[in-house]
Each structure stands twice: as structure tokens, then as C-alpha cells.
Write a protein that holds these residues in place. Structure first.
Motif, PDB file in Angstrom:
ATOM      1  N   ASP A 139      46.450  44.408  30.884  1.00 45.45           N
ATOM      2  CA  ASP A 139      47.361  45.554  30.910  1.00 45.45           C
ATOM      3  C   ASP A 139      46.589  46.855  30.702  1.00 45.45           C
ATOM      4  N   ASN A 140      45.671  46.846  29.743  1.00 46.06           N
ATOM      5  CA  ASN A 140      44.927  48.055  29.417  1.00 46.06           C
ATOM      6  C   ASN A 140      44.022  48.493  30.565  1.00 46.06           C
ATOM      7  N   CYS A 141      43.318  47.559  31.184  1.00 43.85           N
ATOM      8  CA  CYS A 141      42.371  47.945  32.248  1.00 43.85           C
ATOM      9  C   CYS A 141      43.066  48.196  33.579  1.00 43.85           C
ATOM     10  N   GLY A 142      44.264  47.651  33.757  1.00 45.77           N
ATOM     11  CA  GLY A 142      45.003  47.889  34.998  1.00 45.77           C
ATOM     12  C   GLY A 142      44.398  47.219  36.217  1.00 45.77           C
ATOM     13  N   ALA A 143      43.714  46.104  36.034  1.00 43.41           N
ATOM     14  CA  ALA A 143      43.102  45.410  37.169  1.00 43.41           C
ATOM     15  C   ALA A 143      44.176  44.872  38.107  1.00 43.41           C
ATOM     16  N   ARG A 144      43.969  45.101  39.398  1.00 43.96           N
ATOM     17  CA  ARG A 144      44.861  44.518  40.411  1.00 43.96           C
ATOM     18  C   ARG A 144      44.330  43.185  40.921  1.00 43.96           C
ATOM     19  N   LEU A 145      43.040  42.946  40.691  1.00 42.11           N
ATOM     20  CA  LEU A 145      42.393  41.707  41.121  1.00 42.11           C
ATOM     21  C   LEU A 145      41.678  41.076  39.934  1.00 42.11           C
ATOM     22  N   ILE A 146      41.843  39.760  39.785  1.00 40.80           N
ATOM     23  CA  ILE A 146      41.060  39.025  38.796  1.00 40.80           C
ATOM     24  C   ILE A 146      40.318  37.902  39.509  1.00 40.80           C
ATOM     25  N   ALA A 147      39.020  37.807  39.271  1.00 41.52           N
ATOM     26  CA  ALA A 147      38.220  36.683  39.748  1.00 41.52           C
ATOM     27  C   ALA A 147      38.062  35.741  38.567  1.00 41.52           C
ATOM     28  N   ILE A 148      38.536  34.511  38.733  1.00 44.61           N
ATOM     29  CA  ILE A 148      38.616  33.594  37.600  1.00 44.61           C
ATOM     30  C   ILE A 148      38.100  32.218  37.998  1.00 44.61           C
ATOM     31  N   GLU A 149      37.359  31.621  37.092  1.00 41.51           N
ATOM     32  CA  GLU A 149      36.867  30.274  37.307  1.00 41.51           C
ATOM     33  C   GLU A 149      38.068  29.335  37.477  1.00 41.51           C
ATOM     34  N   ALA A 150      37.986  28.468  38.479  1.00 38.35           N
ATOM     35  CA  ALA A 150      39.124  27.601  38.776  1.00 38.35           C
ATOM     36  C   ALA A 150      39.533  26.763  37.574  1.00 38.35           C
ATOM     37  N   ASP A 151      38.573  26.345  36.775  1.00 40.25           N
ATOM     38  CA  ASP A 151      38.886  25.531  35.594  1.00 40.25           C
ATOM     39  C   ASP A 151      39.579  26.328  34.492  1.00 40.25           C
ATOM     40  N   LEU A 152      39.623  27.648  34.644  1.00 41.61           N
ATOM     41  CA  LEU A 152      40.253  28.490  33.629  1.00 41.61           C
ATOM     42  C   LEU A 152      41.589  29.064  34.087  1.00 41.61           C
ATOM     43  N   VAL A 153      41.974  28.801  35.335  1.00 45.50           N
ATOM     44  CA  VAL A 153      43.148  29.469  35.884  1.00 45.50           C
ATOM     45  C   VAL A 153      44.426  29.092  35.140  1.00 45.50           C
ATOM     46  N   HIS A 154      44.393  27.980  34.423  1.00 43.61           N
ATOM     47  CA  HIS A 154      45.584  27.578  33.672  1.00 43.61           C
ATOM     48  C   HIS A 154      45.983  28.600  32.619  1.00 43.61           C
TER      49      HIS A 154
ATOM     50  N   VAL B 258      46.520  25.400  42.296  1.00 47.40           N
ATOM     51  CA  VAL B 258      47.327  26.210  41.391  1.00 47.40           C
ATOM     52  C   VAL B 258      48.330  27.025  42.193  1.00 47.40           C
ATOM     53  N   THR B 259      49.509  27.185  41.624  1.00 47.49           N
ATOM     54  CA  THR B 259      50.550  28.011  42.244  1.00 47.49           C
ATOM     55  C   THR B 259      50.955  29.101  41.263  1.00 47.49           C
ATOM     56  N   LEU B 260      50.743  30.330  41.680  1.00 46.53           N
ATOM     57  CA  LEU B 260      51.175  31.493  40.910  1.00 46.53           C
ATOM     58  C   LEU B 260      52.043  32.322  41.842  1.00 46.53           C
TER      59      LEU B 260
END
Length: 542
Positions: free
Chosen positions: A119-134, A158-160
Motif C-alpha cells: 500500500d505504501n509503495c503503490g506498486a502496480r506490479l509484483i514479481a514473486i517467487e511461485a513458491d511464495l505466491v500463496h 494459482v488463481t488471483l
């Protein structure tokens, strides 16, 4: 032994400063110049990847192209939740090349803390390790700017529904470098809050140039050195080691994580000449039975701030590795230090050229040598320090009041000019190299319906750092076991912040105004009635 006149490393300093005049102290310029100079020499080594200086430049350009294609523009923030994988630096280099601000996040971040950062950084994109997406699935994403997720590596599907999910791949084309300035923010690193939320430190391009210059100088680095770091890349220490390698024509080997049993074997396997340790790691290594293999390496020196005095000489004799102490923080730089020959037990060193440091009282008045006070600092060179806290103007003004950065650390400067660290003045906890906000841990614990109030505070560990302890007051007639409390904590906070010690109390000590007197809890510490999760065999999952 007396401190020298601080002439150490001046030749290296002068060489790097002249090679990169002020307008050129940005990562794209450094990458391009060093690619021309060192070409096919290895810059980076991961478990199954090696990257040359020339390839690093090409990767930065292709990663930037992928960001452009995703609609990310200069000044945008991209969150990065990834362990020590090659993709981390592929994305970091791409962000710097594109003029985009990278936001590396501790992979242990969960729940409210992770939401606050996004929320603070306002990122529109996150690159995340697949094992951490949970960790994104239960997150309250309402109101966040987040639109897209790039998955790093292979993992479960994963479905988001509210987010666009796609794999991270380098672009096919090479983007031109953005014309960044030395004062432009290259990264926002979130450091633990004290009595509040985590703060995003705005790190300008030139800050990391100076991190590289000063650290390489104090480590007496030479062209062709092999640096081995198993510290997490989302912290400033490991990120800084990349710049050291880049600037000096050396190779950085990135280990997945620290292993007590495998550390010296990794040094030998990679031919490391320089390494990096945190204070708690040294007693952990010393706790193992001696073996013939622990000196079968080429490592001559390690950056190891915060090692307890009683362990330093023992470690150096046993492992054959010199230890360098010093002082720096995410907001500042390597402001205080000394080369190996000038190390003195119990001292961090003296002020480095290019910085100023004072010890002051609560009104910012300088105190006499030998008197404890708060360490405050500032830099002579433009943008050698962070520029503030992202989206927190009030916290920036508070920390940089009177145009000096206030560290919140209590130190003593002796008449010889050397600085000694005493303790933290902040309401913060440091465990196994991680800064923990007592406020954030308390927010989770007090959200439990059975808890009326809680106070989180540090107590001494066997490793000369902190352990997390909590005193809990339950709601009237409520019942709660320590195990149930920690079961509640685990999915809601980083694993390293989960309390080790739990005390149940009928009330907390407070002032007349109702403020909890944590010093009384710290002084009381662990008692006979205190529950210890390690003694109880309770396991915290990473």
C-alpha cells in the motif's frame, strides 16, 4: 594498537571516484562502463547460472524491455518478493536500467506488514517467487494499486481473480537505458519501524556507488577477488556486495542461504577470497566441533559487524578469516570503520572520509568524548545517504531533524576518535540479523480475540543478539495457551518475529498516562513461569 590516520584504501577510493565523476554514479552507467572494461569476466554466480559483465548489461536491457511492455514507466515502483535467485538481480538490473524503482521485500513478510508495504509503495506490479505466491491469496488487497503479478520459477498453479498473472520472462528486445540522475531513487528498502509501521527507505543511485566504494576500500578489495555472500539480496548488505564486485572487477557468488554446516565448504568450492557474516553467525559457526576442512579455503577477510568481542579473536584463529567491524544502516552508508590492521576489540572504527558523525544528547547537543549519547551522521557527498522515507514526510523530518540523520543507536566516542556501540535506543528488536518492529508484532497479537493487551520486547539470546518476548494480558474469562497464540501468529507475521518467550500477566506496568513501561519488562526478563517455545519443542515454520 592505535588507529591509523585513515589513509587505508585511498588508492582504491581515488581510482573509483575518478572513474565515475558525479553525473555518472548511476547503475546503468556503471554497468556499461564495466562491461566494456571487463567483457566476458564473470560478474555473478548463482547455483546454476553465471553472468559475465557483458551479459549483465544485456540482461538489464532485456529486463527493462519486459517492464516497458508491461506498462511500467520511469518512477513507477515494482515490488520484488524473491529469495536469492538469479531472477532477483535480473529484475533489479532491469528496474535500474528503465528508471523504475525496485522494492525488494523480505520473503518472510506476511499479512498486515506485507499489505502495508504494498500500500505504501503503490506498486502496480509484483514479481514473486511461485513458491511464495500463496501469501497473496489471503491478503486484503482492497484499495491496493496492485494490478499484475509476475511469477518467478515453477510452482503450483494459482488463481488471483482480481490480478493479471503471468510468468516473468526477459524481453526479446533490448531497451535503451533511462537517463537516470545520481539522486534518483533506485530502490525502496523497508526497514523495521520502531513504535510504528515499517518505513520505506528511498535509496538513490549514488548511495550505492558510495556503499561500494567505502566497503571495497575497508575490505581492501582487489580486482579479481571472489566475494561470497549468503545474506538475503533484499537487505542492503547483500545488495551492496553486488556494487562492490561491479566497481572493482570482481565476482560475486550468491549463496541460497546461510548454512552452519556448509559455510566453509561453500567458501572452498567457490574459491572465495572475501565473505560476509552477521554478528550471530560467528558464535553459530564456533558452536560446531572443529574440523580439518574449516581452513581449507582462500578467504582472507569477512565483513562481520556486531560480532561480540569475546568471539572475534577465537574465530579469526580457528577459521583463518579476519573480521571487519563497522557501522552503517539502510539510511546511511559505511560511515564508521577501519581496515583489518586497524581493528580494535570493542570499537566499530573511526569516521570514514566523506562523512561526519557526532554523539549528542536528547537536544542534539554534542556530548564530551567518553559520554554515551545518540549517534547522528551526515554525508559530505551528494546523495551518499538515503533521501528519506517514502510517503512518510513526518518520519523523514523526524529522522533527519537539524539536517543530521538520527540513528537511534547509543554509542560512545573515545578520545582516540574510535566509536563504541552500546545499545539501541529504539523500541526495536534485532534477531538473527533481522530487524523486528515490536509495534507490528503487538498489532498481530492484540488482534487475537482472547488478548486484551500485549507488550513485545527484546531479551538476551545465547547468540548475543535478541530473542522476542511478549507479555500478554487476556480478556476477562478468556483462555489461551502459548501454542494457540503462536499458531495464530505464524501466518500473520515473518517467521523470525514469532515470539520465543510468552508470559501471561494480569496487567502490564504503565506510567500515569497509561504508557507501557517496557524497560521494567526487559529488566524482569525470562522468569520461572515464562513459556519457552524452544524448550517446549514448538516449531516455527519458514
Amino acid at each position: 594498537m592505535n588507529f591509523s590516520s585513515m589513509n587505508e584504501g585511498k588508492a582504491l577510493d581515488s581510482k573509483l571516484i575518478s572513474a565515475f565523476p558525479p553525473p555518472q554514479r548511476t547503475l546503468p552507467v556503471m554497468l556499461q562502463r564495466q562491461a566494456l572494461l571487463f567483457g566476458d569476466r564473470t560478474l555473478l554466480t548463482f547455483d546454476d547460472h553465471t553472468i559475465s559483465y557483458r551479459e549483465a548489461c544485456a540482461i538489464a536491457a532485456r529486463s527493462a524491455a519486459a517492464l516497458h511492455q508491461a506498462g511500467v514507466r520511469p518512477g513507477d515502483r515494482v515490488a520484488l518478493l524473491c529469495s536469492n535467485r538469479v531472477e532477483f538481480l535480473q529484475l533489479y538490473l532491469g528496474c535500474a536500467w528503465a528508471g523504475v524503482i525496485a522494492v525488494p521485500i523480505n520473503v518472510a513478510s506476511r499479512g498486515a506488514q506485507l499489505r502495508h508495504i504494498l500500500d505504501n509503495c503503490g506498486a502496480r506490479l509484483i514479481a514473486i517467487e511461485a513458491d511464495l505466491v500463496h501469501v497473496l491469496e489471503p491478503l486484503d488487497r482492497a484499495g491496493l494499486a496492485l494490478e499484475k503479478v509476475w511469477l518467478i520459477g515453477n510452482g503450483r498453479s494459482v488463481t488471483l481473480p482480481d490480478l493479471q498473472v503471468a510468468p516473468f520472462v526477459l524481453g526479446n528486445e533490448a531497451a535503451d537505458p533511462h537517463q537516470s540522475q545520481p539522486g534518483d531513487t533506485v530502490a525502496i528498502l523497508y526497514t523495521s519501524g520502531t513504535t510504528g509501521l515499517s518505513k520505506g527507505v528511498c535509496c538513490p543511485q549514488a548511495q550505492y556507488f558510495w556503499w561500494g566504494v567505502h566497503t571495497a576500500s575497508l575490505l581492501e578489495m582487489r580486482e579479481g577477488d571472489v566475494l561470497y555472500s549468503c545474506l538475503p539480496l533484499f537487505h542492503t548488505n547483500a545488495l551492496n556486495s553486488f556494487y562492490q564486485a561491479l566497481l572493482t572487477g570482481s565476482t560475486l557468488v550468491v549463496g541460497q542461504r546461510f548454512s552452519v554446516s556448509g559455510y566453509t565448504a561453500a567458501l572452498k568450492r567457490h574459491g572465495a577470497t572475501i565473505s560476509y557474516l552477521l554478528g550471530a553467525m560467528v558464535p553459530m559457526l564456533l558452536s560446531r566441533p572443529p574440523s580439518d576442512d574449516e581452513r581449507a579455503h582462500k578467504t582472507r577477510i569477512a565483513l562481520a559487524p556486531g560480532v561480540p568481542v569475546q568471539f572475534r579473536e577465537i574465530f579469526q584463529k580457528r577459521f583463518g578469516i579476519g573480521l571487519i567491524d563497522g557501522y552503517g544502516s539502510t539510511e546511511t552508508n559505511f560511515t564508521i570503520g577501519a581496515t583489518l590492521a586497524d581493528q580494535r576489540p570493542g570499537f566499530m572504527g573511526r569516521v570514514r572520509p566523506g562523512f561526519q558523525a557526532k554523539v549528542v544528547d536528547e537536544h542534539d547537543n554534542e556530548v564530551p568524548d567518553g559520554t554515551p549519547g545518540e549517534l547522528i551522521m551526515r554525508a559530505d557527498e551528494p546523495f551518499a545517504f538515503a533521501t528519506g522515507y517514502f510517503g512518510m514526510a513526518d518520519k523523514t523530518v523526524e529522522a533527519w531533524r537539524n539536517l543530521w540523520f538520527h540513528s537511534g543507536d547509543r554509542v560512545i566516542r573515545e578520545a582516540c576518535g574510535g566509536f563504541r556501540f552500546l545499545d539501541r535506543m529504539k523500541d526495536a528488536i534485532r534477531r538473527r540479523g533481522e530487524n523486528i518492529s515490536s509495534f507490528e508484532v503487538e498489532q498481530v497479537i492484540t488482534s487475537h480475540p482472547a488478548v486484551a493487551n500485549a507488550a513485545v520486547f527484546p531479551v538476551q539470546s545465547e547468540l548475543a543478539e535478541d530473542e522476542v518476548m511478549v507479555a500478554v494480558v487476556l480478556q476477562e474469562k478468556a483462555r489461551l495457551t502459548p501454542e494457540e497464540l503462536l499458531d495464530y501468529c505464524q501466518p500473520r507475521m515473518p517467521y523470525f518475529a514469532v515470539p520465543r518467550y510468552v508470559d501471561f500477566a494480569t496487567a502490564l506496568p504503565t506510567t500515569e498516562n497509561g504508557k507501557v513501561q517496557k524497560y521494567k519488562l526487559r529488566d524482569k526478563g525470562v522468569g520461572e513461569a515464562t513459556w519457552d517455545r524452544e524448550a517446549a519443542g514448538y516449531v516455527v515454520k519458514r
